[in-house]
Design a protein around this motif. Sequence first.
Motif, mmCIF file in Angstrom:
data_model
loop_
_atom_site.group_PDB
_atom_site.id
_atom_site.type_symbol
_atom_site.label_atom_id
_atom_site.label_comp_id
_atom_site.label_asym_id
_atom_site.label_seq_id
_atom_site.Cartn_x
_atom_site.Cartn_y
_atom_site.Cartn_z
ATOM 1 N N LYS A 69 6.248 6.103 2.817
ATOM 2 C CA LYS A 69 5.093 6.692 3.512
ATOM 3 C C LYS A 69 4.170 7.421 2.511
ATOM 4 C CE LYS A 69 5.469 7.316 8.383
ATOM 5 N NZ LYS A 69 5.732 8.236 9.461
ATOM 6 N N ILE A 70 4.839 7.939 1.495
ATOM 7 C CA ILE A 70 4.059 8.693 0.492
ATOM 8 C C ILE A 70 3.049 7.776 -0.178
ATOM 9 C CG2 ILE A 70 4.199 9.930 -1.740
ATOM 10 C CD1 ILE A 70 6.874 11.051 -0.758
ATOM 11 N N ASP A 71 3.501 6.610 -0.566
ATOM 12 C CA ASP A 71 2.597 5.663 -1.263
ATOM 13 C C ASP A 71 1.466 5.211 -0.329
ATOM 14 O OD1 ASP A 71 1.865 4.143 -3.562
ATOM 15 O OD2 ASP A 71 2.543 2.348 -2.449
ATOM 16 N N ILE A 72 1.789 4.957 0.934
ATOM 17 C CA ILE A 72 0.768 4.514 1.905
ATOM 18 C C ILE A 72 -0.275 5.635 2.062
ATOM 19 C CG2 ILE A 72 0.377 3.899 4.353
ATOM 20 C CD1 ILE A 72 3.305 2.663 4.224
ATOM 21 N N LEU A 73 0.267 6.865 2.214
ATOM 22 C CA LEU A 73 -0.627 8.023 2.369
ATOM 23 C C LEU A 73 -1.568 8.170 1.161
ATOM 24 C CD1 LEU A 73 -0.891 10.688 4.312
ATOM 25 C CD2 LEU A 73 0.105 11.800 2.320
ATOM 26 N N ALA A 74 -0.950 7.985 0.004
ATOM 27 C CA ALA A 74 -1.762 8.118 -1.234
ATOM 28 C C ALA A 74 -2.888 7.097 -1.247
ATOM 29 C CB ALA A 74 -0.870 7.934 -2.456
ATOM 30 N N THR A 83 -10.950 9.254 -4.677
ATOM 31 C CA THR A 83 -10.301 9.849 -5.843
ATOM 32 C C THR A 83 -8.944 9.195 -6.023
ATOM 33 O OG1 THR A 83 -11.363 11.918 -5.320
ATOM 34 C CG2 THR A 83 -9.512 12.054 -6.806
ATOM 35 N N ARG A 84 -8.579 9.074 -7.245
ATOM 36 C CA ARG A 84 -7.245 8.503 -7.475
ATOM 37 C C ARG A 84 -6.211 9.597 -7.220
ATOM 38 N NH1 ARG A 84 -4.542 6.282 -13.032
ATOM 39 N NH2 ARG A 84 -2.554 5.724 -12.031
ATOM 40 N N ILE A 85 -5.224 9.287 -6.445
ATOM 41 C CA ILE A 85 -4.180 10.271 -6.114
ATOM 42 C C ILE A 85 -2.840 9.705 -6.574
ATOM 43 C CG2 ILE A 85 -3.028 11.566 -4.261
ATOM 44 C CD1 ILE A 85 -5.677 11.093 -2.628
#
Length: 585
Positions: A69-74, A83-85
């Motif tokens: 989920k973290i990668d999808i959110l990013a 912005t690159r996150i």
Amino acid sequence: MPKTRIGLMWKQFFIYLLIIVLTSSFLVFFVSREINKYYVSNLKSNLENQALLVSEMVMNLISSGNTEKIDILAKEMGEKIGTRITIIRKDGLILGDSEEDPAKMENHATRPEVIQALHNEIGSKIRYSTTVKKEMLYVAIPVTENGEILGVVRTSSFVPEIQKSLGTINKKIISIAIILMIIALMFSILSSRLFTNPIKEIAFAADKIKNGDFTTRIFIKRKDELGELSDAINEMARELQKLFTDLNLEREELQVILSSMVEGLVVINGEGKIVLSNKNFLIIAGVLNEASIQSKHYWEVLQNDEINKLVKSVIQTGKTQTFEVQFGEKIYLVNGTPIPKTAGGKIIIVLHDITELKRVEKVKTDFVTNITHELKTPLTSIKGFVETLNEEAGANTKNQHFLEIIERNTDRLIDIVDDLLLLSNLEDKKQKLKIEKINLREMADNILKIFEIKFKEKKISFELDISDNVSNIKADPFWLEQLFINLIDNAIKYTDKGNVKIKIFSQGKDVQIEIQDSGIGIPKEHLSRIFERFYVVDKSRSHKLGGTGLGLSIVKHIIQLHNGKISVESKVGKGSKFIVILPKG
Ligand code: ADP
């Protein structure tokens, strides 16, 4: 003006240009730096806020280990905010990235901004991203839960974006600088109209004045310094014009004076070159015009040894010298006068024609010589006859008295004739002095012996004082004896009581002879004339004493022939002192 040079306008323009280029460069440098700083700090705080926002969102996901989920959110958030996150676990593993697949990304634990964040600080860094292969600004903040660091949220943006914006600003600055340059050029042209043109006009006029055109005037009507300068130059030109006119007038006057002079005049400079001459000089030198002798050496024009000697003597002594010079048939009295060095160091030579004077003088002396010669014989025979008659007159006292008068006058005539013969002998140029070594002590002793009886008769004492340092001198013994005889004879003649002192001493290269008496003295007003022929102070006294009035003029001639000097000091009733200076030879 003919000289090629960078005009004032261009000089002014180049100065403006330099100022503009320098200020623009500084402006570009400082503005870029400041904007860069501002941009970076702005970007940094944006990235920081975004990172904070994201950290709130991912905190639970990290702690619960929901990594997908973290990668999808990013990716979603990154797209939204542009912005690159990157979300990083505290061991450096990438949990999510808005632009890349986290699985393909290397461990980020060693990234400087990450290290800073893991130390619970806000990390930031501009560096080259190996992932996106671009210069980037990274901001990393720690994701914490109950004070424990779970990971790091990193936001980043491309730095070239900043450069792009700066490039636009710089371009604007440069365009402003170019506009300023054009304005400067226009300003230079304008100021050249205002200042350079009048300066040019002044310079042009000054150049004309320098070349002798004193009629030039500057027509600038301004009330500033340029106006004052042109007024001053105009005034100067006016003064110069006046001065020049006066000078020309003076020169013309001088030319008229010089050409009306009966004497020949030539002026030579320190090198002996002719700088000025008059008409009569050209006639004497036998040249047609002044131009033909101008700048020539005087010796090329006047080939005469005496003139050379005169010039040398003027240079050596720095005083006026007078020589008698013969040019062919003519005799000139030549005067050489030095002009002081401060006034040019030249020499003025004036040639005065004395040929006629000399001829008359010669006729006169020839006449005197002839007549004295002619008189000598009859006078001697008269004297002889008078003596015979005197013997025969016997007791006739009346006749004897007359005969005595005749005898006395005959003696006087013979004395005059003798003195005149001596003088004409002295004046005879052809007769040379017979110079010999003379022992002055011996000569003075012998002469004093002649006068011993006279001294005794008049009861006058005499004294001879010769310094030991007086050695022999070179002179003509006959004439030197005459000199002593005449002076001592006068001293006895004009002294009734007292003494006569003769003092002889050495004075450098000269010998000084002083004949001093305690006699009647000579009144001041007669002193300058007693050396003239036949000049006597008191006629009756002189006649009574058998004077001829020729003694001192004979003395003067003798001294002149020996290159000496004579002077006299006298006080009426106290006595006289005749001072003779003769070179030792
Ligand atoms: P003179 O034959 O008359 O002496 P000089 O030529 O010798 O002629 O001198 C000229 C005049 O100068 C004299 O007549 C006299 O008046 C004056 N004089 C010359 N020597 C002396 C002297 N020692 N003392 C006073 N007067 C002098």
